[in-house]
Design a protein around this motif. Structure first.
Motif, mmCIF file in Angstrom:
data_model
loop_
_atom_site.group_PDB
_atom_site.id
_atom_site.type_symbol
_atom_site.label_atom_id
_atom_site.label_comp_id
_atom_site.label_asym_id
_atom_site.label_seq_id
_atom_site.Cartn_x
_atom_site.Cartn_y
_atom_site.Cartn_z
ATOM 1 N N GLN A 38 24.372 30.386 -4.615
ATOM 2 C CA GLN A 38 25.274 29.283 -4.125
ATOM 3 C C GLN A 38 25.120 27.901 -4.796
ATOM 4 O OE1 GLN A 38 23.807 30.330 0.367
ATOM 5 N NE2 GLN A 38 25.958 29.421 0.522
ATOM 6 N N HIS A 143 18.789 37.034 -1.383
ATOM 7 C CA HIS A 143 19.850 36.234 -0.547
ATOM 8 C C HIS A 143 20.956 36.662 -0.850
ATOM 9 C CE1 HIS A 143 20.378 32.468 2.192
ATOM 10 N NE2 HIS A 143 21.498 32.848 1.874
ATOM 11 N N TRP A 144 21.325 37.917 -0.791
ATOM 12 C CA TRP A 144 22.838 38.663 -0.955
ATOM 13 C C TRP A 144 23.422 38.995 -2.388
ATOM 14 C CZ3 TRP A 144 25.568 35.160 3.158
ATOM 15 C CH2 TRP A 144 24.968 34.998 4.504
ATOM 16 N N ASN A 187 17.241 37.661 3.511
ATOM 17 C CA ASN A 187 17.786 36.318 4.086
ATOM 18 C C ASN A 187 19.021 37.399 4.717
ATOM 19 O OD1 ASN A 187 18.396 33.932 4.861
ATOM 20 N ND2 ASN A 187 20.480 34.618 4.306
ATOM 21 N N GLU A 188 18.870 37.195 6.124
ATOM 22 C CA GLU A 188 19.993 37.708 7.113
ATOM 23 C C GLU A 188 20.369 38.901 6.697
ATOM 24 O OE1 GLU A 188 23.070 34.640 7.640
ATOM 25 O OE2 GLU A 188 21.388 33.203 8.384
ATOM 26 N N CYS A 191 23.963 40.121 7.696
ATOM 27 C CA CYS A 191 25.346 39.784 6.982
ATOM 28 C C CYS A 191 25.537 40.584 5.850
ATOM 29 C CB CYS A 191 25.091 38.141 6.384
ATOM 30 S SG CYS A 191 25.081 36.892 7.615
ATOM 31 N N TYR A 319 22.055 29.086 14.122
ATOM 32 C CA TYR A 319 23.228 27.992 14.150
ATOM 33 C C TYR A 319 23.938 27.864 15.438
ATOM 34 C CZ TYR A 319 22.493 28.449 9.146
ATOM 35 O OH TYR A 319 21.967 28.034 8.102
ATOM 36 N N GLY A 338 34.776 34.221 14.892
ATOM 37 C CA GLY A 338 35.364 33.916 13.539
ATOM 38 C C GLY A 338 35.948 35.043 12.902
ATOM 39 N N HIS A 339 35.914 36.093 13.581
ATOM 40 C CA HIS A 339 36.535 37.235 12.998
ATOM 41 C C HIS A 339 37.986 37.730 13.494
ATOM 42 C CE1 HIS A 339 32.742 38.322 11.649
ATOM 43 N NE2 HIS A 339 32.054 38.098 12.972
ATOM 44 N N GLU A 394 16.329 28.437 8.784
ATOM 45 C CA GLU A 394 17.611 27.806 8.596
ATOM 46 C C GLU A 394 18.249 27.202 9.768
ATOM 47 O OE1 GLU A 394 20.698 30.090 6.582
ATOM 48 O OE2 GLU A 394 19.498 30.878 5.006
ATOM 49 N N TRP A 441 19.492 23.903 6.538
ATOM 50 C CA TRP A 441 20.367 24.497 5.855
ATOM 51 C C TRP A 441 21.595 23.482 5.768
ATOM 52 C CZ3 TRP A 441 20.439 28.352 2.336
ATOM 53 C CH2 TRP A 441 21.626 28.629 1.478
ATOM 54 N N GLU A 448 29.944 28.400 -0.533
ATOM 55 C CA GLU A 448 29.781 28.799 0.894
ATOM 56 C C GLU A 448 30.343 30.263 0.982
ATOM 57 O OE1 GLU A 448 27.772 28.195 3.391
ATOM 58 O OE2 GLU A 448 28.825 30.038 4.422
ATOM 59 N N TRP A 449 30.063 30.904 0.043
ATOM 60 C CA TRP A 449 30.470 32.650 0.340
ATOM 61 C C TRP A 449 31.916 32.719 0.078
ATOM 62 C CZ3 TRP A 449 26.417 34.486 -1.843
ATOM 63 C CH2 TRP A 449 24.928 34.029 -1.622
HETATM 64 S S1 NCW Z 1 27.583 32.590 6.535
HETATM 65 C C1 NCW Z 1 26.077 32.533 6.960
HETATM 66 N N1 NCW Z 1 25.047 31.282 6.483
HETATM 67 C C2 NCW Z 1 25.700 30.194 5.902
HETATM 68 C C3 NCW Z 1 25.236 30.613 4.238
HETATM 69 O O1 NCW Z 1 25.542 29.566 3.674
HETATM 70 C C4 NCW Z 1 23.829 30.837 4.187
HETATM 71 O O2 NCW Z 1 23.546 31.620 2.957
HETATM 72 C C5 NCW Z 1 23.276 31.716 5.410
HETATM 73 O O3 NCW Z 1 21.955 32.189 5.365
HETATM 74 C C6 NCW Z 1 24.437 29.139 6.416
HETATM 75 O O4 NCW Z 1 23.590 29.865 6.831
HETATM 76 C C7 NCW Z 1 23.761 31.397 6.527
HETATM 77 N N2 NCW Z 1 25.731 33.261 7.931
HETATM 78 C C8 NCW Z 1 26.493 34.050 8.396
HETATM 79 C C9 NCW Z 1 26.676 33.901 10.000
HETATM 80 C C10 NCW Z 1 27.883 34.902 10.506
HETATM 81 C C11 NCW Z 1 29.103 34.505 9.991
HETATM 82 C C12 NCW Z 1 30.464 35.236 10.429
HETATM 83 C C13 NCW Z 1 31.598 34.963 9.451
HETATM 84 C C14 NCW Z 1 32.737 35.441 10.120
HETATM 85 C C15 NCW Z 1 33.929 35.657 9.103
#
Ligand code: NCW
Length: 489
Positions: A38, A143-144, A187-188, A191, A319, A338-339, A394, A441, A448-449
């Motif tokens: 990022q 981180h992805w 991380n996450e 996701c 969040y 958001g989907h 975060e 964060w 932002e992905w």
């Molecule tokens: S997208 C996401 N985030 C954001 C990202 O910038 C960071 O890298 C992540 O660790 C901010 O923090 C995390 N998290 C995904 C949450 C679910 C999103 C659902 C998307 C639906 C289209």
């Protein structure tokens, strides 16, 4: 660049309204977080090879506006100035991620390949720079941004990816472990597994539910193997994992709504927490997903490996809370998570669950703002896992910030989001949750992905044309919080 001053107008207004501050424990960590793809850019420099996000972002239609991380915010070349900025804000901790493709650029399913000294040197220099200004580094190992070569042989659906991750974790720990204590394996993983392999809105963009569940397990296994490798290289390392845990609320107390919440909680939270902290997968999750997979990818000994990895401190990314209800076909389904209804869902075996639209304020991501969810989540973790240290790895918000004619970025919404969420962390500590730190964060606006550069999470604004950094009002506010080790209620 905006001056750092305690007499900034926004700060002064806030001070006038002050009541008794909420003071944090001595030694509480105040940080900010970023991720390699990022912010770094320099995707073809230093011996780096492509990751799945390079491939995904360069695939037309995947990322808004065709944006990529090729340049991002050029942190690779500007890290010394960025660390100086962190020091000016008074951060005591900085969480960054390592790009696997810089460390072992020739990795394949069969082996790591040679270690790239130039890749390690970048992170080693970054760590030195942080330590020189008194900032404690926290390293996220993944981180992805999976090396593309590993995706080509199955990515996280393949056991070999977890095995190679364990080896890679050991390499990074051996190189940085003389100066870094805290290693966050993943991380996450929610996701990575569900957005990457079920809904396909993240790299690698696959839409196969069974693959997503295999990814869940291999990510959990990767944590266990990575934790063991880090501990072998650095005996006094502290191990963590950052989970995007969600406080899932049923809309009503009616049994079908409560059951919908149980399903979502299972796939969002417990499928990661239970193997780690209890050494088993939740029986209800296995039953709910039985039509998708028999979980035959779980081999004897895997759960013991994951639990043995465990965590010394659990990373919590928070969040927004999630409200769910049972869905019947009488009306169109709502997708407030958001989907969109045209997209594949990340929610496996949840066809009868909907995410109702909620009233109230939202961030630019469309995520509802509710700090109580932060308190409830941290208190729940403390209650269910007594003695487990917690670190908010975060928390933050995206808003459409602009630099004003006076050179200032006024972002009162983010400032208020941070104030109320930091106060919510304090409330959790008061209620007995052992929270040891908090990371915003993000430090900088960044890629932002799937949203590209369209969403700004930074407390520091970045002009993407010039790479100029401008400290936002929220960063000045955060600097005041850090200085006081306290926040106004
Ligand atoms: S997208 C996401 N985030 C954001 C990202 O910038 C960071 O890298 C992540 O660790 C901010 O923090 C995390 N998290 C995904 C949450 C679910 C999103 C659902 C998307 C639906 C289209």
């Amino acid at each position: 660049m905006t001056r750092l001053t305690t007499t900034h107008p926004a700060t002064a207004t806030h001070a006038a309204a002050a009541t008794t501050p909420l003071t944090f424990p001595t030694g509480f960590l105040w940080g900010s977080a970023t991720a390699a793809y990022q912010i770094e850019g320099a995707v073809a420099e230093g011996g780096r090879t492509p990751s799945i996000w390079d491939t995904y972002a360069h695939t037309p239609g995947r990322v808004s506006n065709g944006d990529t991380g090729d340049v991002a915010v050029d942190h690779y070349h500007r890290f010394r100035a960025d660390v100086a900025l962190m020091a000016r804000l008074g951060l005591t901790s900085y969480r960054f991620s390592v790009s696997w493709s810089r460390i072992t650029p020739q990795v394949t399913a069969d082996g790591l390949g040679p270690v790239n000294a130039e890749g390690l040197a970048f992170y080693s220099d970054l760590v030195d720079e942080l330590l020189a200004v008194g900032i404690t580094p926290a390293v996220t190992l993944y981180h992805w941004d999976l090396p593309q070569a590993l995706e080509d042989t199955g990515g996280w659906t393949a056991r070999a990816t977890a095995e190679r991750f364990g080896e890679y974790a050991g390499v990074v720990a051996a190189a940085l472990g003389d100066r870094v204590r805290l290693f966050i394996t993943l991380n996450e993983p929610w996701c990575t597994a569900y957005l990457g392999y079920a809904s396909g809105v993240h790299a690698p963009g696959r839409t196969e539910d069974a693959a997503a569940l295999a990814a869940v397990h291999h990510l959990n296994l990767a944590h266990g193997l990575g934790a063991a490798a880090v501990r072998a290289a650095v005996p006094d390392a502290r191990i963590s994992i950052s989970l995007n845990l969600v406080w899932v609320r049923p809309e009503t107390d009616a049994a079908p709504d409560v059951d919908a919440a149980r399903r979502v909680d299972g796939l969002q939270n417990r499928v990661f927490l239970d193997p780690l902290l209890r050494g088993s997968y939740p029986a209800d999750v296995l039953a709910d997903t039985a039509a998708v997979t028999d979980w035959g990818f779980v081999r004897p000994g895997d759960l013991a490996t994951i639990a043995a990895g465990g965590v010394d401190v659990l990373g919590v990314n928070y969040y927004s809370p999630t409200v769910v209800r049972h869905w019947t076909r009488e009306r169109p389904k709502e997708y407030a998570d958001g989907h969109g209804d045209g997209a594949a869902s990340p929610w496996i075996a949840c066809e009868d669950v909907e995410f109702p639209f909620r009233p109230g304020r939202k961030t630019d991501m469309g995520w509802g703002i509710d700090p109580r969810g932060m308190t409830e989540l941290l208190v729940r973790m403390a209650h269910e896992h007594p003695g487990l240290e917690l670190l908010v790895t975060e928390n933050g918000a995206a808003f459409p910030d602009v630099v004003g004619p006076d050179g200032r970025v006024a972002d009162p919404d983010r400032r208020e989001y941070l104030r109320t969420h930091i106060a919510a962390v304090h409330a959790a500590i008061t209620a007995g949750a052992p929270v040891v730190g908090y990371c915003v964060w993000s430090l900088l606006d960044n890629f932002e992905w799937a949203w590209g550069y369209g969403k700004r999470f930074g407390i520091v604004h970045v002009d993407y044309a010039t790479q100029e950094r401008t400290v936002k009002d929220s960063a000045l506010f955060y600097a005041d919080v850090i200085r006081a080790n306290a926040v106004q209620p």
